[in-house]
Design a protein around this motif. Structure first.
Motif, PDB file in Angstrom:
ATOM      1  N   ILE A  60       0.848  -1.205   0.000  1.00  0.00           N
ATOM      2  CA  ILE A  60       0.000   0.000   0.000  1.00  0.00           C
ATOM      3  C   ILE A  60       0.878   1.248   0.000  1.00  0.00           C
ATOM      4  O   ILE A  60       0.633   2.201  -0.741  1.00  0.00           O
ATOM      5  CB  ILE A  60      -0.957  -0.012   1.207  1.00  0.00           C
ATOM      6  N   LEU A  61       1.931   1.225   0.826  1.00  0.00           N
ATOM      7  CA  LEU A  61       2.796   2.404   0.933  1.00  0.00           C
ATOM      8  C   LEU A  61       3.679   2.577  -0.312  1.00  0.00           C
ATOM      9  O   LEU A  61       4.024   3.693  -0.684  1.00  0.00           O
ATOM     10  CB  LEU A  61       3.672   2.313   2.182  1.00  0.00           C
ATOM     11  N   ALA A  62       4.042   1.461  -0.947  1.00  0.00           N
ATOM     12  CA  ALA A  62       4.976   1.536  -2.088  1.00  0.00           C
ATOM     13  C   ALA A  62       4.273   1.847  -3.409  1.00  0.00           C
ATOM     14  O   ALA A  62       4.904   2.308  -4.350  1.00  0.00           O
ATOM     15  CB  ALA A  62       5.738   0.216  -2.219  1.00  0.00           C
ATOM     16  N   ARG A  63       2.986   1.590  -3.495  1.00  0.00           N
ATOM     17  CA  ARG A  63       2.291   1.829  -4.774  1.00  0.00           C
ATOM     18  C   ARG A  63       2.344   3.300  -5.154  1.00  0.00           C
ATOM     19  O   ARG A  63       2.135   4.181  -4.340  1.00  0.00           O
ATOM     20  CB  ARG A  63       0.817   1.400  -4.678  1.00  0.00           C
ATOM     21  N   HIS A  64       2.672   3.547  -6.385  1.00  0.00           N
ATOM     22  CA  HIS A  64       2.636   4.912  -6.893  1.00  0.00           C
ATOM     23  C   HIS A  64       2.443   4.846  -8.399  1.00  0.00           C
ATOM     24  O   HIS A  64       2.640   3.791  -9.003  1.00  0.00           O
ATOM     25  CB  HIS A  64       3.928   5.658  -6.547  1.00  0.00           C
ATOM     26  N   SER A  65       2.067   5.940  -8.992  1.00  0.00           N
ATOM     27  CA  SER A  65       1.843   5.959 -10.439  1.00  0.00           C
ATOM     28  C   SER A  65       3.165   6.114 -11.172  1.00  0.00           C
ATOM     29  O   SER A  65       3.993   6.953 -10.805  1.00  0.00           O
ATOM     30  CB  SER A  65       0.905   7.113 -10.806  1.00  0.00           C
ATOM     31  N   THR A  66       3.342   5.296 -12.195  1.00  0.00           N
ATOM     32  CA  THR A  66       4.552   5.348 -13.017  1.00  0.00           C
ATOM     33  C   THR A  66       4.181   5.644 -14.452  1.00  0.00           C
ATOM     34  O   THR A  66       3.227   5.065 -14.974  1.00  0.00           O
ATOM     35  CB  THR A  66       5.274   3.986 -12.995  1.00  0.00           C
ATOM     36  N   ARG A  67       4.940   6.506 -15.077  1.00  0.00           N
ATOM     37  CA  ARG A  67       4.654   6.880 -16.473  1.00  0.00           C
ATOM     38  C   ARG A  67       5.817   6.580 -17.400  1.00  0.00           C
ATOM     39  O   ARG A  67       5.834   7.025 -18.540  1.00  0.00           O
ATOM     40  CB  ARG A  67       4.261   8.364 -16.526  1.00  0.00           C
ATOM     41  N   ALA A  68       6.810   5.857 -16.889  1.00  0.00           N
ATOM     42  CA  ALA A  68       7.965   5.446 -17.722  1.00  0.00           C
ATOM     43  C   ALA A  68       8.336   4.019 -17.330  1.00  0.00           C
ATOM     44  O   ALA A  68       8.455   3.709 -16.143  1.00  0.00           O
ATOM     45  CB  ALA A  68       9.133   6.388 -17.506  1.00  0.00           C
ATOM     46  N   PHE A  69       8.529   3.176 -18.323  1.00  0.00           N
ATOM     47  CA  PHE A  69       8.702   1.744 -18.074  1.00  0.00           C
ATOM     48  C   PHE A  69       9.997   1.237 -18.684  1.00  0.00           C
ATOM     49  O   PHE A  69      10.473   1.771 -19.697  1.00  0.00           O
ATOM     50  CB  PHE A  69       7.512   0.976 -18.672  1.00  0.00           C
ATOM     51  N   SER A  70      10.546   0.190 -18.069  1.00  0.00           N
ATOM     52  CA  SER A  70      11.715  -0.475 -18.652  1.00  0.00           C
ATOM     53  C   SER A  70      11.248  -1.310 -19.858  1.00  0.00           C
ATOM     54  O   SER A  70      10.052  -1.408 -20.126  1.00  0.00           O
ATOM     55  CB  SER A  70      12.378  -1.381 -17.612  1.00  0.00           C
ATOM     56  N   ASP A  71      12.200  -1.946 -20.534  1.00  0.00           N
ATOM     57  CA  ASP A  71      11.863  -2.741 -21.727  1.00  0.00           C
ATOM     58  C   ASP A  71      11.305  -4.119 -21.375  1.00  0.00           C
ATOM     59  O   ASP A  71      10.907  -4.863 -22.269  1.00  0.00           O
ATOM     60  CB  ASP A  71      13.118  -2.943 -22.600  1.00  0.00           C
ATOM     61  N   ARG A  72      11.309  -4.462 -20.076  1.00  0.00           N
ATOM     62  CA  ARG A  72      10.915  -5.832 -19.713  1.00  0.00           C
ATOM     63  C   ARG A  72       9.454  -6.115 -20.075  1.00  0.00           C
ATOM     64  O   ARG A  72       8.559  -5.367 -19.695  1.00  0.00           O
ATOM     65  CB  ARG A  72      11.126  -6.071 -18.216  1.00  0.00           C
ATOM     66  N   LYS A  73       9.265  -7.218 -20.834  1.00  0.00           N
ATOM     67  CA  LYS A  73       7.900  -7.638 -21.156  1.00  0.00           C
ATOM     68  C   LYS A  73       7.320  -8.412 -19.976  1.00  0.00           C
ATOM     69  O   LYS A  73       8.068  -8.940 -19.143  1.00  0.00           O
ATOM     70  CB  LYS A  73       7.911  -8.546 -22.386  1.00  0.00           C
ATOM     71  N   LEU A  74       6.028  -8.534 -19.928  1.00  0.00           N
ATOM     72  CA  LEU A  74       5.381  -9.361 -18.906  1.00  0.00           C
ATOM     73  C   LEU A  74       5.010 -10.703 -19.527  1.00  0.00           C
ATOM     74  O   LEU A  74       4.638 -10.763 -20.706  1.00  0.00           O
ATOM     75  CB  LEU A  74       4.116  -8.682 -18.376  1.00  0.00           C
TER      76      LEU A  74
ATOM     77  N   LEU B 292      -2.149  -3.023  -6.607  1.00  0.00           N
ATOM     78  CA  LEU B 292      -1.427  -3.513  -5.422  1.00  0.00           C
ATOM     79  C   LEU B 292      -0.696  -4.812  -5.741  1.00  0.00           C
ATOM     80  O   LEU B 292       0.437  -5.027  -5.296  1.00  0.00           O
ATOM     81  CB  LEU B 292      -2.392  -3.697  -4.247  1.00  0.00           C
ATOM     82  N   LYS B 293      -1.324  -5.673  -6.524  1.00  0.00           N
ATOM     83  CA  LYS B 293      -0.655  -6.914  -6.930  1.00  0.00           C
ATOM     84  C   LYS B 293       0.565  -6.583  -7.793  1.00  0.00           C
ATOM     85  O   LYS B 293       1.631  -7.196  -7.639  1.00  0.00           O
ATOM     86  CB  LYS B 293      -1.636  -7.811  -7.689  1.00  0.00           C
ATOM     87  N   ALA B 294       0.413  -5.614  -8.696  1.00  0.00           N
ATOM     88  CA  ALA B 294       1.549  -5.198  -9.529  1.00  0.00           C
ATOM     89  C   ALA B 294       2.712  -4.738  -8.641  1.00  0.00           C
ATOM     90  O   ALA B 294       3.873  -5.111  -8.858  1.00  0.00           O
ATOM     91  CB  ALA B 294       1.117  -4.079 -10.485  1.00  0.00           C
ATOM     92  N   THR B 295       2.395  -3.957  -7.626  1.00  0.00           N
ATOM     93  CA  THR B 295       3.435  -3.466  -6.710  1.00  0.00           C
ATOM     94  C   THR B 295       4.124  -4.643  -6.029  1.00  0.00           C
ATOM     95  O   THR B 295       5.351  -4.687  -5.919  1.00  0.00           O
ATOM     96  CB  THR B 295       2.806  -2.535  -5.655  1.00  0.00           C
ATOM     97  N   ASP B 296       3.317  -5.598  -5.606  1.00  0.00           N
ATOM     98  CA  ASP B 296       3.843  -6.801  -4.954  1.00  0.00           C
ATOM     99  C   ASP B 296       4.812  -7.548  -5.871  1.00  0.00           C
ATOM    100  O   ASP B 296       5.766  -8.180  -5.405  1.00  0.00           O
ATOM    101  CB  ASP B 296       2.654  -7.705  -4.591  1.00  0.00           C
ATOM    102  N   MET B 297       4.596  -7.446  -7.191  1.00  0.00           N
ATOM    103  CA  MET B 297       5.427  -8.157  -8.170  1.00  0.00           C
ATOM    104  C   MET B 297       6.560  -7.281  -8.703  1.00  0.00           C
ATOM    105  O   MET B 297       7.225  -7.635  -9.681  1.00  0.00           O
ATOM    106  CB  MET B 297       4.538  -8.620  -9.344  1.00  0.00           C
ATOM    107  N   GLY B 298       6.767  -6.104  -8.081  1.00  0.00           N
ATOM    108  CA  GLY B 298       7.840  -5.211  -8.532  1.00  0.00           C
ATOM    109  C   GLY B 298       7.469  -4.420  -9.778  1.00  0.00           C
ATOM    110  O   GLY B 298       8.340  -3.874 -10.462  1.00  0.00           O
ATOM    111  N   LEU B 299       6.170  -4.347 -10.059  1.00  0.00           N
ATOM    112  CA  LEU B 299       5.692  -3.615 -11.240  1.00  0.00           C
ATOM    113  C   LEU B 299       4.968  -2.342 -10.798  1.00  0.00           C
ATOM    114  O   LEU B 299       4.751  -2.138  -9.603  1.00  0.00           O
ATOM    115  CB  LEU B 299       4.737  -4.507 -12.048  1.00  0.00           C
ATOM    116  N   CYS B 300       4.593  -1.538 -11.751  1.00  0.00           N
ATOM    117  CA  CYS B 300       3.876  -0.297 -11.457  1.00  0.00           C
ATOM    118  C   CYS B 300       2.876  -0.031 -12.569  1.00  0.00           C
ATOM    119  O   CYS B 300       2.982  -0.607 -13.649  1.00  0.00           O
ATOM    120  CB  CYS B 300       4.821   0.897 -11.453  1.00  0.00           C
ATOM    121  N   GLY B 301       1.986   0.899 -12.302  1.00  0.00           N
ATOM    122  CA  GLY B 301       1.030   1.284 -13.337  1.00  0.00           C
ATOM    123  C   GLY B 301       0.549   2.690 -13.096  1.00  0.00           C
ATOM    124  O   GLY B 301       0.996   3.356 -12.156  1.00  0.00           O
ATOM    125  N   CYS B 302      -0.362   3.127 -13.946  1.00  0.00           N
ATOM    126  CA  CYS B 302      -0.937   4.460 -13.770  1.00  0.00           C
ATOM    127  C   CYS B 302      -2.348   4.448 -14.361  1.00  0.00           C
ATOM    128  O   CYS B 302      -2.525   4.132 -15.549  1.00  0.00           O
ATOM    129  CB  CYS B 302      -0.083   5.501 -14.482  1.00  0.00           C
TER     130      CYS B 302
END
Ligand code: FMN
Length: 172
Positions: A7-21, A108-118
């Motif tokens: 919950i504390l780590a989640r934040h909006s990200t607008r730039a992503f690495s090249d890693r595919k999911l 929140l699941k994305a954050t748990d997996m080291g990912l981010c979104g917006c």
């Protein structure tokens, strides 16, 4: 990750690495989304998962950077069932609430997996429907690009609790 940390780590990200999911990662995110509560458990949501070259279409729909995420979810309501059960606009409102809770679960699941979104609310509704052939029964409520963040993002400040909270009843 422990829930409070996510919950504390989640934040909006607008730039992503090249890693595919991977497909499994996307399934994990969607599974978390669909564990959200929903009005009378009707689960009035639908998710489009846009990957690969199809993402380029977002350039005609919203800010160009959205198409740089490895996956973009188009978050929709699917409200015919709940609207026939609840009249006076309540069904439609419930469907939007359902999708909102699902979206936060996904983030929140994305954050748990080291990912981010917006969450993206600024998009051209008609262009989105046209570009991705969204049928009439699905109403788009948000876009959600998700991926690995390109760089750490500083957290955005929140209003103090006493500005946004009113206690009613005995002071605890
Ligand atoms: C309903 C909604 C619509 C949003 N629309 C956009 C948008 O169109 N573009 C964007 O860059 N961020 C958008 N955001 C993200 C917010 O700007 C962001 O959540 C807010 O600034 C707080 O930052 P944080 O998520 O990093 O805590 C939206 C968020 C919500 C909940």
């Amino acid at each position: 990750m422990e829930l409070n940390s996510a919950i504390l780590a989640r934040h909006s990200t607008r730039a992503f690495s090249d890693r595919k999911l991977t497909r499994d990662e996307i399934t994990e995110l969607l599974t978390a989304a669909t564990k959200a509560p929903s009005a009378v458990n009707m689960q009035s949501w639908h998710f489009y998962v846009v990957t690969g070259d199809e993402r380029a279409k977002f350039k005609n729909v919203c800010a160009e950077w959205v198409s740089t995420a490895p996956v973009v979810f188009i978050i929709c309501t699917d409200s015919a069932g709940i609207e026939s059960r609840f009249s006076d606009g309540r069904g439609r409102k419930f469907a939007v609430q359902d999708t909102s809770y699902a979206t936060e679960n996904l983030l929140l699941k994305a954050t748990d997996m080291g990912l981010c979104g917006c969450i993206i609310g600024a998009y051209d509704q008609d262009a989105c429907v046209r570009e991705f052939s969204i049928p009439e029964r699905h109403h788009v409520v948000a876009l959600l690009p998700v991926g690995e963040p390109a760089a750490p993002v500083p957290p955005r400040e929140r209003k103090p609790l006493d500005e946004v909270v009113t206690y009613i009843g005995d002071t605890l």
